[in-house]
Design a protein around this motif. Structure first.
Motif, PDB file in Angstrom:
ATOM      1  N   GLY A  51       0.814  -1.212   0.000  1.00 33.70           N
ATOM      2  CA  GLY A  51       0.000   0.000   0.000  1.00 33.70           C
ATOM      3  C   GLY A  51       0.846   1.259   0.000  1.00 33.70           C
ATOM      4  O   GLY A  51       0.544   2.224  -0.717  1.00 33.70           O
ATOM      5  N   TYR A  52       1.902   1.260   0.807  1.00 33.85           N
ATOM      6  CA  TYR A  52       2.793   2.430   0.916  1.00 33.85           C
ATOM      7  C   TYR A  52       3.475   2.713  -0.428  1.00 33.85           C
ATOM      8  O   TYR A  52       3.483   3.849  -0.918  1.00 33.85           O
ATOM      9  N   LEU A  98       3.948   5.705  -5.661  1.00 34.20           N
ATOM     10  CA  LEU A  98       4.118   5.617  -7.116  1.00 34.20           C
ATOM     11  C   LEU A  98       2.941   6.224  -7.869  1.00 34.20           C
ATOM     12  O   LEU A  98       3.118   6.991  -8.819  1.00 34.20           O
ATOM     13  N   PHE A  99       1.734   5.866  -7.447  1.00 34.79           N
ATOM     14  CA  PHE A  99       0.531   6.195  -8.219  1.00 34.79           C
ATOM     15  C   PHE A  99      -0.304   7.322  -7.619  1.00 34.79           C
ATOM     16  O   PHE A  99      -1.343   7.682  -8.171  1.00 34.79           O
ATOM     17  N   SER A 118      -1.237  -1.976 -16.777  1.00 30.26           N
ATOM     18  CA  SER A 118      -1.886  -1.425 -15.589  1.00 30.26           C
ATOM     19  C   SER A 118      -0.996  -0.406 -14.896  1.00 30.26           C
ATOM     20  O   SER A 118      -1.465   0.626 -14.410  1.00 30.26           O
ATOM     21  N   THR A 119       0.302  -0.689 -14.852  1.00 28.32           N
ATOM     22  CA  THR A 119       1.251   0.244 -14.227  1.00 28.32           C
ATOM     23  C   THR A 119       1.320   1.544 -15.008  1.00 28.32           C
ATOM     24  O   THR A 119       1.309   2.640 -14.425  1.00 28.32           O
ATOM     25  N   LYS A 120       1.364   1.440 -16.335  1.00 30.38           N
ATOM     26  CA  LYS A 120       1.372   2.651 -17.175  1.00 30.38           C
ATOM     27  C   LYS A 120       0.103   3.470 -16.952  1.00 30.38           C
ATOM     28  O   LYS A 120       0.155   4.697 -16.816  1.00 30.38           O
ATOM     29  N   THR A 157      -0.520  11.189 -12.702  1.00 40.54           N
ATOM     30  CA  THR A 157      -0.125  12.461 -13.313  1.00 40.54           C
ATOM     31  C   THR A 157      -1.340  13.334 -13.587  1.00 40.54           C
ATOM     32  O   THR A 157      -1.319  14.552 -13.369  1.00 40.54           O
ATOM     33  N   VAL A 158      -2.425  12.704 -14.067  1.00 38.94           N
ATOM     34  CA  VAL A 158      -3.674  13.438 -14.319  1.00 38.94           C
ATOM     35  C   VAL A 158      -4.218  14.027 -13.025  1.00 38.94           C
ATOM     36  O   VAL A 158      -4.663  15.176 -12.986  1.00 38.94           O
ATOM     37  N   LEU A 159      -4.189  13.249 -11.953  1.00 39.92           N
ATOM     38  CA  LEU A 159      -4.670  13.735 -10.658  1.00 39.92           C
ATOM     39  C   LEU A 159      -3.890  14.966 -10.206  1.00 39.92           C
ATOM     40  O   LEU A 159      -4.466  15.956  -9.753  1.00 39.92           O
ATOM     41  N   GLU A 160      -2.570  14.901 -10.337  1.00 41.10           N
ATOM     42  CA  GLU A 160      -1.719  16.019  -9.918  1.00 41.10           C
ATOM     43  C   GLU A 160      -1.984  17.253 -10.764  1.00 41.10           C
ATOM     44  O   GLU A 160      -2.139  18.364 -10.242  1.00 41.10           O
ATOM     45  N   SER A 161      -2.059  17.067 -12.088  1.00 40.67           N
ATOM     46  CA  SER A 161      -2.296  18.190 -13.000  1.00 40.67           C
ATOM     47  C   SER A 161      -3.689  18.776 -12.798  1.00 40.67           C
ATOM     48  O   SER A 161      -3.872  19.997 -12.803  1.00 40.67           O
TER      49      SER A 161
END
Length: 294
Positions: free
Chosen positions: A86-87, A92-93, A164-166, A173-177
């Motif tokens: 989980g950590y 990463l995501f 799935s990782t990609k 990245t979308v969440l951050e942007s």
């Protein structure tokens, strides 16, 4: 028992990945009142359960026969694995794919006492009941059959894991942007509101001065010119803010458009996912995913 070849261990891993998927999907589907293909992957496999089962088998080897030690070793080992998984996934995501923050006695939302106890009982159930018939079935298979099964499933598993990782990295990245854009949109909207209020106030003040100095035509003209200049300047500023607002809105829509079928599926498969830093953006994307499903 416990003495297997590398391909037999891998086959057990995939079997328990599938059993874990069945358990999780059934539980979440019943709670959601509709079918949910649970997990990080598109395949009906949950690697956490497969890894946990293999770890439980390894840890129970030195203490087999002692149910208390089997319980404690499985509880501790699986809890550590769940916490680390989980950590790392959140770092990463930028999302928690499971979150026990609302459960009592949790540690940073990655593990909680209830699930840890469940892991302990599952270890006993696994080693004493579930694994024995599965072991018998796997040991009946020939070496060639086992290797072919492991190779076929392994190829699909590796491909799905990469995709799935990609998708998860892109989703992060979308969440951050999207979070940055939401903050900019709010800032622009506040600036526009303040500008309108400022313009209205200045115009009101200038008109008040005009009424007081109505006898002096020259002064009245100067006041009106100043008022016009103020309105023009603020109109230009407002137009620039409106253009920026439009650009940010379009960028926001493009980010939502980056949620392909695969990435939206990732959101739907993890309805309890959360994010400490990007919670509002995640809620927006989840809503987008639900609309896409409809």
């Amino acid at each position: 028992m416990f003495v297997y070849t590398w391909y037999q261990w891998l086959l057990f891993f995939f079997i328990y990945c599938f059993i874990g998927w069945v358990i999780e999907s059934t539980y979440v589907s019943v709670r959601s009142l509709h079918f949910v293909n649970r997990g990080f992957l598109r395949l009906p496999l949950l690697p956490l359960y497969g890894s946990g089962a293999i770890l439980m088998l390894f840890l129970s080897l030195p203490v087999k026969g002692n149910l208390i030690l089997v319980f404690l070793s499985g509880m501790a080992g699986a809890s550590v694995l769940e916490y680390l998984t989980g950590y790392i996934m959140e770092r990463l995501f930028k999302m928690k794919y499971w979150d026990y923050s609302s459960n009592p006695f949790n540690i940073n939302g990655y593990v909680c006492l209830g699930t840890s106890i469940a892991w302990g009982f599952l270890t006993i159930l696994l080693t004493e009941v579930v694994h024995r018939p599965l072991e018998w079935i796997v040991l009946q298979l020939s070496e060639v059959t086992c290797i072919l099964l492991v190779a076929g499933i392994g190829i699909l598993f590796i491909y799905d894991t990469i995709q799935s990782t990609k998708a998860a990295l892109d989703l992060g990245t979308v969440l951050e942007s999207l979070t940055k854009i939401r903050a900019e949109l709010e800032e622009v909207q506040v600036q526009m509101a303040l500008l309108k209020a400022e313009t209205a106030q200045k115009v009101s003040e200038l008109r008040s001065e005009t009424m007081q100095k109505a006898a002096n035509v020259k002064e009245e003209t100067m006041v009106r010119l100043t008022s016009l200049k103020t309105e023009t300047t603020n109109a230009i500023r407002e137009s620039a803010l409106a253009e920026r607002l439009q650009a940010l809105t379009e960028k926001r829509e493009k980010l939502n458009g980056r949620l392909t079928f695969y990435r939206k599926g990732l959101l739907r498969r993890n309805p309890s996912a959360s994010s400490r830093l990007f919670g509002e953006a995640l809620r927006e994307l989840k809503e987008n995913a639900r609309k896409f499903k409809k």
